[in-house]
Write an enzyme that holds these catalytic residues in place. Structure first.
Site, PDB file in Angstrom:
ATOM      1  N   GLY A 189       0.826  -1.199   0.000  1.00 32.61           N
ATOM      2  CA  GLY A 189       0.000   0.000   0.000  1.00 32.61           C
ATOM      3  C   GLY A 189       0.856   1.243   0.000  1.00 32.61           C
ATOM      4  N   GLY A 214       3.857  -6.400  -3.674  1.00 31.83           N
ATOM      5  CA  GLY A 214       5.140  -6.843  -3.157  1.00 31.83           C
ATOM      6  C   GLY A 214       5.067  -8.112  -2.339  1.00 31.83           C
ATOM      7  N   GLY A 224       1.903 -10.186  -2.125  1.00 31.72           N
ATOM      8  CA  GLY A 224       1.086 -11.127  -2.882  1.00 31.72           C
ATOM      9  C   GLY A 224       1.777 -11.662  -4.115  1.00 31.72           C
ATOM     10  CD  GLU A 247      -2.680  -6.602  -8.725  1.00 31.61           C
ATOM     11  OE1 GLU A 247      -3.071  -5.424  -8.710  1.00 31.61           O
ATOM     12  OE2 GLU A 247      -2.381  -7.239  -7.685  1.00 31.61           O
ATOM     13  CB  ALA A 290     -10.364 -10.465  -5.630  1.00 31.11           C
ATOM     14  CB  THR A 332      -6.099  -7.771  -1.960  1.00 26.86           C
ATOM     15  OG1 THR A 332      -6.899  -8.146  -0.828  1.00 26.86           O
ATOM     16  CG2 THR A 332      -6.545  -8.576  -3.182  1.00 26.86           C
ATOM     17  CB  SER A 333      -2.902  -3.729  -0.224  1.00 27.00           C
ATOM     18  OG  SER A 333      -1.631  -4.132  -0.670  1.00 27.00           O
ATOM     19  CB  CYS A 351      17.300 -19.837   4.245  1.00 28.92           C
ATOM     20  SG  CYS A 351      17.750 -21.452   4.821  1.00 28.92           S
ATOM     21  N   GLY A 398       1.347  -5.124   7.895  1.00 31.61           N
ATOM     22  CA  GLY A 398       0.610  -6.304   7.469  1.00 31.61           C
ATOM     23  C   GLY A 398      -0.890  -6.177   7.569  1.00 31.61           C
TER      24      GLY A 398
END
Length: 557
Positions: free
Chosen positions: A54, A177, A179, A197, A244, A265-266, A411, A493
């Site tokens: 966002g 970034g 998703g 998207e 979506a 999605t954001s 990792c 988040g």
């Protein structure tokens, strides 16, 4: 005063090689990683300082960015720079083992911790949304979440499909970034995926960086491709330009049955990150400036439709889960009373890893040389010889993941192994095997560094979901342990009012002093994750604490 300095038509790229532009590697590292966050190969909208998520920024405005860069180039090794919501506010004398940078982003007193108040401050130039790794200067592009998403899909395959996702397909949305990692993660896990998207530019970026394989021309074409590839047992990712909140209800109406449903999605930021049904992106951005309340309402109404479709899939017995963007909360606020009937990904699939301090350990080569990462990949395999799952991940990552900006690797490893790897990397720098120092960091999404009741700490065994002492203790301990830079954020988040979280980065410059700091930081940091989960009553964490010799007075004492 209104902030009008958030746009600059410029391309930023971190210096490469082993020549310093700052006074030491301890200040060169944050300088390069700040710049790397804004590399056009890395950031979603670098000309506006937006890295991902966002409006997750690397600096409050361009004047602040310039001053941060200037300050880091002159900072001494016994000084610490303080950054307040993307603005450099002070340099103080500390000592050589203290962090060189301490960052606090987006933090608000709880009563005022909401988007409305934050947006007022942002408009006045008084705040910045740091997301998780945007404002803490350790974002490495979509690779940063690929393995976590991969681990989630693999575990879902174990739980629901006997350990194999061959011939299965994942339905999801969002190719930003975070998703943007989903299609590649699904492919690596053996599944097809349909990725919706609403911005064509994001689809183009994921196609260019090989995170998504193909774009369908419309929904019928997408479903035909899915049917073909699943029948052939091929793991191919397909992007679809659309909304979506329109596509998912249409799929429900048609009786289409995916094998797994999620979303990235954001949705955490309705004003900036979720396009309402029937709107163009241009309308959305324009009206966000002139009618923010109406935009938020329209976005949340569309989220309610989106979540209802996800619930409809779940009712059919299809594994459905939230991937940490707070869309369930937004839908619930808009009248979907049972929005939380499907779980978040952490309690459903990831928490056993967190109990052992396992999480998104990552490192970047300040040299800019891909070969330095390949050498560290080999070192990881050498030091962890019996983990076939980890070896497979590293092999797939080398084959499929395109580096964005400075070469980097993620990792998932836990307590004990992080310090072991960090010390080995430091020795590789000392010996000259690596051509320049390495930085080691992680996402704030880790086992002991975040409190987020709708994501990482959802449904904790003891009901402590909203207790946010833990990320504060994590940040304090990493500071005391000598991390090179430490960050403490709010709202990453899942949006304002729903999370607090901390991050750290440590430099491996090949010195004995660095080795001592690495041993402390990379033991203590994941140790707080084991501590937090042991305190909540998870037996796996209690056992891990005892095995690793953690001193937890109420548990192991």
């Amino acid at each position: 005063m209104t902030d009008n300095n958030k746009y600059r038509d410029v391309e930023i790229r971190a210096p490469r090689g082993n020549k310093l532009t700052a006074k030491s590697w301890l200040t060169e590292a944050p300088l390069r990683m700040l710049m790397n966050n804004l590399d056009p190969q890395v950031a979603e909208n670098p000309k506006e300082l937006v890295v991902y998520g966002g409006i997750g920024r690397a600096a409050r405005n361009w004047a602040c960015y310039d001053k941060i860069v200037e300050t880091l180039t002159r900072l001494e090794d016994d000084e610490t720079l303080l950054v307040q919501s993307g603005k450099p506010v002070g340099v103080f004398k500390t000592h050589s083992n203290a962090p060189r940078v301490l960052i606090a982003n987006s933090n608000l007193v709880p009563h005022w911790a909401n988007w409305e108040h934050f947006n007022e401050l942002d408009a006045k130039g008084l705040a910045m949304y740091g997301q998780m790794t945007a404002g803490s200067w350790i974002y490495i592009g979509s690779q940063g979440i690929v393995q976590g998403t991969y681990e989630t899909f693999v575990e879902a395959g174990r739980q629901h499909y006997g350990g194999s996702l061959k011939g299965k397909w994942v339905l999801t949305a969002g190719l930003g970034g975070m998703g943007g990692a989903q299609p590649l993660a699904a492919t690596l896990a053996g599944a097809c995926s349909l990725n919706i998207e609403c911005q064509q530019s994001r689809i183009d970026f994921r196609l260019e960086t090989r995170y998504v394989d193909e774009q369908a021309k419309d929904l019928d074409d997408a479903l035909a491709r899915i049917a073909k590839y699943t029948a052939e047992g091929k793991a191919i990712s397909i992007a679809l330009h659309g909304n979506a909140a329109e596509v998912l209800p249409e799929l429900v109406k048609r009786g289409v049955r995916p094998d797994m449903v999620t979303d990235q999605t954001s949705a955490h930021d309705p004003l900036n990150g979720y396009l309402p049904v029937g709107w163009t992106w241009e309308q959305y951005r324009d009206r966000a400036q002139t009618e923010p309340a109406a935009v938020v309402k329209a976005a949340k109404q569309s989220m309610a439709v989106h979540v209802q479709a996800m619930l409809d899939f779940q009712k059919q017995g299809i594994p459905t889960f939230d991937y940490g963007n707070n869309i369930r909360q937004m839908a619930k606020e808009e009248g979907v009373a049972n929005a939380f009937d499907f779980p978040g990904f952490v309690p459903a699939y990831i928490r056993p890893l967190f109990c052992r301090g396992v999480g998104p350990f990552r490192w970047a080569a300040l040299s800019g040389e891909a070969e330095d990462i390949y050498k560290t990949d080999a070192k990881v395999k050498e030091l962890i010889p019996d983990d076939a799952h980890l070896h497979r991940w590293l092999d797939m990552a080398r084959e499929r993941i395109s580096f964005q900006g400075l070469p980097a690797r993620i990792c998932w490893v836990g307590l004990g192994l992080r310090a072991k790897l960090g010390l080995a990397f430091n020795e590789m720098v000392r010996s000259g095997e690596l051509s320049a120092p390495i930085v080691i960091g992680r996402d704030h999404l880790d086992s002991g560094s975040v409190s987020s009741p709708n994501r990482e700490t959802e449904s904790m065994r003891d009901g402590s979901d909203a207790v946010s002492d833990w990320p504060l203790l994590n940040a304090l301990l990493n500071t005391a342990s000598g991390a090179t830079w430490v960050s403490l954020h709010h709202g990453g988040g899942v949006g304002m009012g729903f999370s607090q979280h901390s991050g750290m980065v440590i430099v491996c410059d090949g010195t004995d002093e660095a080795a001592a700091r690495i041993a402390r930081v990379l033991t203590n940091d994941p140790g707080t994750g084991v501590m937090r989960h042991a305190d909540a009553g998870y037996d796996i964490a209690v056992d891990c604490a005892k095995e690793q010799g953690l001193d937890l007075p109420m548990i192991t004492g």
